[in-house]
Write an enzyme that holds these catalytic residues in place. Structure first.
Site, PDB file in Angstrom:
ATOM      1  N   TYR A 142      -5.619   9.888   1.667  1.00  0.00           N
ATOM      2  CA  TYR A 142      -5.231   8.507   1.970  1.00  0.00           C
ATOM      3  C   TYR A 142      -6.462   7.664   2.277  1.00  0.00           C
ATOM      4  O   TYR A 142      -6.652   6.584   1.706  1.00  0.00           O
ATOM      5  CB  TYR A 142      -4.259   8.473   3.146  1.00  0.00           C
ATOM      6  CG  TYR A 142      -4.006   7.072   3.652  1.00  0.00           C
ATOM      7  CD1 TYR A 142      -3.174   6.197   2.955  1.00  0.00           C
ATOM      8  CD2 TYR A 142      -4.611   6.612   4.818  1.00  0.00           C
ATOM      9  CE1 TYR A 142      -2.960   4.902   3.409  1.00  0.00           C
ATOM     10  CE2 TYR A 142      -4.405   5.317   5.275  1.00  0.00           C
ATOM     11  CZ  TYR A 142      -3.576   4.469   4.571  1.00  0.00           C
ATOM     12  OH  TYR A 142      -3.378   3.193   5.027  1.00  0.00           O
ATOM     13  N   ALA A 169       0.839  -1.201   0.000  1.00  0.00           N
ATOM     14  CA  ALA A 169       0.000   0.000   0.000  1.00  0.00           C
ATOM     15  C   ALA A 169       0.868   1.243   0.000  1.00  0.00           C
ATOM     16  O   ALA A 169       2.049   1.201   0.360  1.00  0.00           O
ATOM     17  CB  ALA A 169      -0.933   0.016   1.215  1.00  0.00           C
TER      18      ALA A 169
END
Length: 298
Positions: free
Chosen positions: A127, A62
């Site tokens: 995010y 990620a």
């Protein structure tokens, strides 16, 4: 147990714990970013499509720079949303299950109590929004997908709150630590142990089984950052901890706004898997103890 896992990610906290904890009969092929560019959906599709015998795919990679993502939204979305979308399509094409890791940061923190899987997400920053888009892409693209939301991961590896506190504790006589953010600190090793323990079951579960969907996977118990720091120094500096002052989140302005309540409810994990991860304090003691032992033998 016989299990073959194709894992995206080789150096992050979860990725390394998976490799460390894989026992006999478990074969993990870990793909680094050098091997598969996560901003290239075609490369991701080829990696899954051309892989050998595989029982399940795990996305342990990620983009995790929460504040930096405010200035790099395209990159955050490429890694956190479009890459998982490509994984989901490729897994669906091969009939493979996909396990994907998400975050508590898909929530706003405005709910007074713990968040359950069915609560409406409302991310506060790029995010969180990119991770939410990834969740949706995975669940929409693969009918055998498990999206695991985690919180405040810590381990002996990489960049995390535990490692930061240990560094600051060695160099600063006094620390200001945020006391109004609450979550469920979670050991990356315990998350890896959950995945490995359930891997064979998930590899066999058909589409439509209750194992699939959203799942909150966190250690038991709730803490603030201040609570966690106190627990860290109680073990690492029992006779001489740094002076600590609890402060509000507003004392540390950041580009990405933080949720004050990120507590995740784990009732669904207990119901479906008959499991509850141990208290975060116990997990922290084990990780810190291992770090101390490593330091003493170095």
């Amino acid at each position: 147990m016989s299990l073959r896992i194709l894992q995206f990610g080789a150096t992050g906290q979860l990725a390394r714990e998976m490799l460390d904890r894989a026992g006999p009969g478990i074969e993990i092929t870990a793909l680094s970013r050098a091997e598969v560019d996560l901003t290239d959906p075609g490369a991701i599709a080829r990696a899954i499509g051309e892989a050998g015998d595989t029982d399940l795919v795990l996305n342990a990679a990620a983009y995790t720079a929460v504040d930096k993502a405010e200035g790099e939204p395209d990159l955050a979305y490429a890694v956190n949303a479009w890459a998982p979308a490509a994984m989901a399509r490729a897994c669906q094409a091969r009939g493979l299950p996909l396990l994907h890791v998400s975050t508590d940061m898909v929530f706003s923190g405005e709910k007074p109590g713990p968040y359950v899987e069915t609560d409406a997400p409302a991310p506060l920053h790029v995010y969180g929004a990119s991770k939410l888009a990834g969740e949706q892409a995975v669940l929409n693209g693969c009918d055998r997908a498990l999206v695991m939301r985690v919180s405040w991961l810590f381990s002996a590896y990489g960049q995390n709150f535990l490692q930061m506190m240990l560094r600051l504790g060695e160099t600063q006589p006094a620390l200001k630590v945020v006391a109004d953010q609450r979550a469920c600190p979670t050991a990356s090793g315990d998350l890896a142990a959950f995945i490995l323990s359930q891997g064979e079951r998930l590899a066999k579960a058909p589409a439509g089984a209750r194992e699939w969907g959203l799942l909150h996977v966190v250690n038991a118990g709730v803490a603030s950052r201040y609570d966690m720091a106190q627990a860290i120094f109680a073990q690492t500096k029992p006779g001489n901890p740094p002076a600590m002052e609890p402060v509000p989140t507003s004392a540390f302005p950041t580009p990405a706004r933080r949720a004050l309540n990120a507590v995740l409810d784990t009732s669904r994990m207990q119901e479906v898997f008959s499991l509850q991860l141990r208290p975060w304090q116990e997990a922290l003691e084990d990780v810190v103890g291992a770090l101390i032992a490593q330091k003493e033998t170095a």
